[in-house]
Motif scaffolding. Structure first.
Motif, mmCIF file in Angstrom:
data_model
loop_
_atom_site.group_PDB
_atom_site.id
_atom_site.type_symbol
_atom_site.label_atom_id
_atom_site.label_comp_id
_atom_site.label_asym_id
_atom_site.label_seq_id
_atom_site.Cartn_x
_atom_site.Cartn_y
_atom_site.Cartn_z
ATOM 1 N N GLN A 208 -3.309 -0.625 5.462
ATOM 2 C CA GLN A 208 -4.120 -0.032 4.372
ATOM 3 C C GLN A 208 -3.535 1.313 3.956
ATOM 4 O OE1 GLN A 208 -6.830 -1.706 2.883
ATOM 5 N NE2 GLN A 208 -6.512 0.082 1.619
ATOM 6 N N TYR B 17 -15.567 -4.809 3.272
ATOM 7 C CA TYR B 17 -14.165 -4.331 3.233
ATOM 8 C C TYR B 17 -13.340 -4.912 2.108
ATOM 9 C CZ TYR B 17 -9.190 -4.077 4.252
ATOM 10 O OH TYR B 17 -7.879 -3.934 3.976
ATOM 11 N N LYS C 89 0.913 -1.175 -0.317
ATOM 12 C CA LYS C 89 0.065 -0.012 -0.066
ATOM 13 C C LYS C 89 0.868 1.241 -0.024
ATOM 14 C CE LYS C 89 -3.643 -2.366 0.344
ATOM 15 N NZ LYS C 89 -4.797 -2.480 -0.734
ATOM 16 N N VAL D 125 -11.679 -3.106 -1.242
ATOM 17 C CA VAL D 125 -10.418 -3.604 -1.581
ATOM 18 C C VAL D 125 -10.156 -3.918 -2.995
ATOM 19 C CG1 VAL D 125 -8.343 -4.562 -0.864
ATOM 20 C CG2 VAL D 125 -9.559 -3.610 0.970
ATOM 21 N N ILE E 129 -12.566 3.051 1.898
ATOM 22 C CA ILE E 129 -12.149 2.043 2.796
ATOM 23 C C ILE E 129 -12.138 2.478 3.969
ATOM 24 C CG2 ILE E 129 -10.463 0.277 3.120
ATOM 25 C CD1 ILE E 129 -10.116 0.106 -0.084
#
Length: 423
Positions: A344, A403, A213, A407, A226
């Protein structure tokens, strides 16, 4: 000493600091004697439920200093932030011993101590995670476990001081000890260099099969859909744990009929499973993924709430099973979320980012105990509160799938090549 070795000393110091600030989870042990003490001063009958607002505010103000302290931490290092936080935390507990009204107790314990807790908690966890990119889940679990372990250790110690010297003296003694420990331990904390990589660890090798990420600041995080799924997941998961932690001792006494001494054991059992859940889930989440771990803990929380719903007078075994499951699932949630946030949105700005994410915890800390108190006042029992918390747990389970979908959708957009004319 090279940082790869020195980071373990920093982790140990962070754990000692978190062990001190985690004593807020032992609030239910202080609540009953403090209610009795204030009742004798004011001539007004107060119950532990009347003082639940103190614990609620303590949890609610934490994100304020988590965010501001995180901003300072990211620029100047955590040592000064933790030192100031230690003065606020220890000072707030000492001031609580001077309380002669609920309002002053809210100020001392709820606001001063709560602000100190948020300032320290965000720094110790985020800084430790930065030093351990190779063990993010485990270290997030260990540092938050130290925070939870406090409520295994502190209740019997606090009870001893309360029995021998009174509740105000207990605040003085414990507050002074914590003030000294936190301030001394802060000098062992160092800021993690931005380019730090542990000796022998290769980021690419450690992230096989996992999307790396990009580091996002708080603006980038808030712009991501998110984030909102994650904060709702945190609220849903923390609701039951904070609801039960805040009034574990009164629940055990009023619902199951346990004595005050036996109810103190319930607080310690809840805290023990809370602590174990943080370490276990942190380790497991490194293996099976954060969101999969959170899905399991959501269902575990619902199962625990069902057992509490079925508990009644003398249902000691069922009650202990239920409260243990709540402790385990709550601990797992809190152990996983620091690493989950860093995964994340990147570790670089995690001090501020996790502070903002922690607003979800504060909201759960407000609504959980408040709803339980309102339900008991209206019904004379806790059962309806357990049903509400179970619905939150199921919502959290559903959000883990939301979630995953979000994603995949985001990754698909990121990986989609630009339109190219066909040959």
């Amino acid at each position: 000493m090279e940082l790869t070795k020195k980071r373990w000393i920093i982790l140990i110091a962070s754990c000692f600091i978190n062990l001190c600030i985690g004593s807020i989870y032992a609030w239910s042990v202080f609540a009953a004697p403090m209610a009795a003490y204030l009742s004798s001063l004011t001539g007004r009958t107060l119950t532990p439920g009347d003082l639940a607002i103190v614990f609620t505010i303590c949890n609610s103000v934490g994100p304020i200093t988590m965010i501001s302290g995180g901003w300072i931490n990211d620029r100047f290092g955590p040592k000064k932030v933790i030192l100031v936080g230690g003065i606020l935390f220890g000072g707030g507990m000492i001031l609580s011993g001077f309380a002669t009204s609920v309002g002053f107790l809210v100020f001392a314990y709820g606001i001063v101590l709560g602000l100190g807790t948020g300032m320290i908690y965000g720094c110790t966890i985020s800084n430790s995670i930065k030093f351990f990119p190779d063990k993010r889940g485990l270290v997030g679990g260990v540092t938050t476990a130290a925070y939870g372990l406090s409520s295994v250790i502190i209740p019997p110690i606090a009870n001893m001081f309360i029995s021998n010297s009174g509740v105000t003296s207990a605040f003085f003694i414990i507050g002074t000890a914590f003030l000294i420990i936190i301030c001394v331990a802060s000098f062992f904390i160092e800021k993690c260099p931005a380019d730090f990589v542990p000796t022998g660890w290769t980021p690419q090798a450690a992230n096989v099969g996992r999307t790396l990420k990009e580091d996002k600041n708080w603006k980038g995080m808030l712009a991501s859909p998110i984030f909102y799924v994650m904060i709702l997941l945190l609220i849903s998961g923390a609701f039951a744990g904070l609801m039960c932690v805040s009034q574990a001792s009164p629940i055990a006494q009023k619902m199951v009929g346990l004595s005050a001494a036996a109810a103190t054991t319930v607080v310690s059992v809840l805290a023990l499973f809370n602590t174990g859940g943080r370490i276990l889930a942190g380790y497991v989440s490194d293996k099976i993924g954060r969101v999969n771990t959170l899905a399991i803990t959501s269902l575990l929380s619902v199962a625990g709430l069902v057992l509490l719903y079925l508990s009644g007078e003398s249902s000691v075994v069922t009650f202990y099973m239920g409260i243990s499951m709540i402790g385990l699932s709550f601990g797992a949630l809190m152990g996983v979320f620091p690493g989950f946030t860093a995964d994340q949105f990147g570790a670089k700005n995690n001090s501020v980012n996790y502070g903002i994410m922690f607003i979800g915890f504060a909201l759960a800390g407000y609504f959980g105990p408040s709803i339980m108190r309102s339900v008991y006042s209206a019904d004379g029992s806790y059962q309806r509160a357990f049903v509400i918390a179970a619905i939150c747990g199921l919502t959290g389970f559903i959000l883990t799938f939301v979630y995953k979908w979000a994603v995949k959708r985001q990754d698909h957009k990121t990986m989609s090549p630009p339109n190219v004319m066909a040959n």
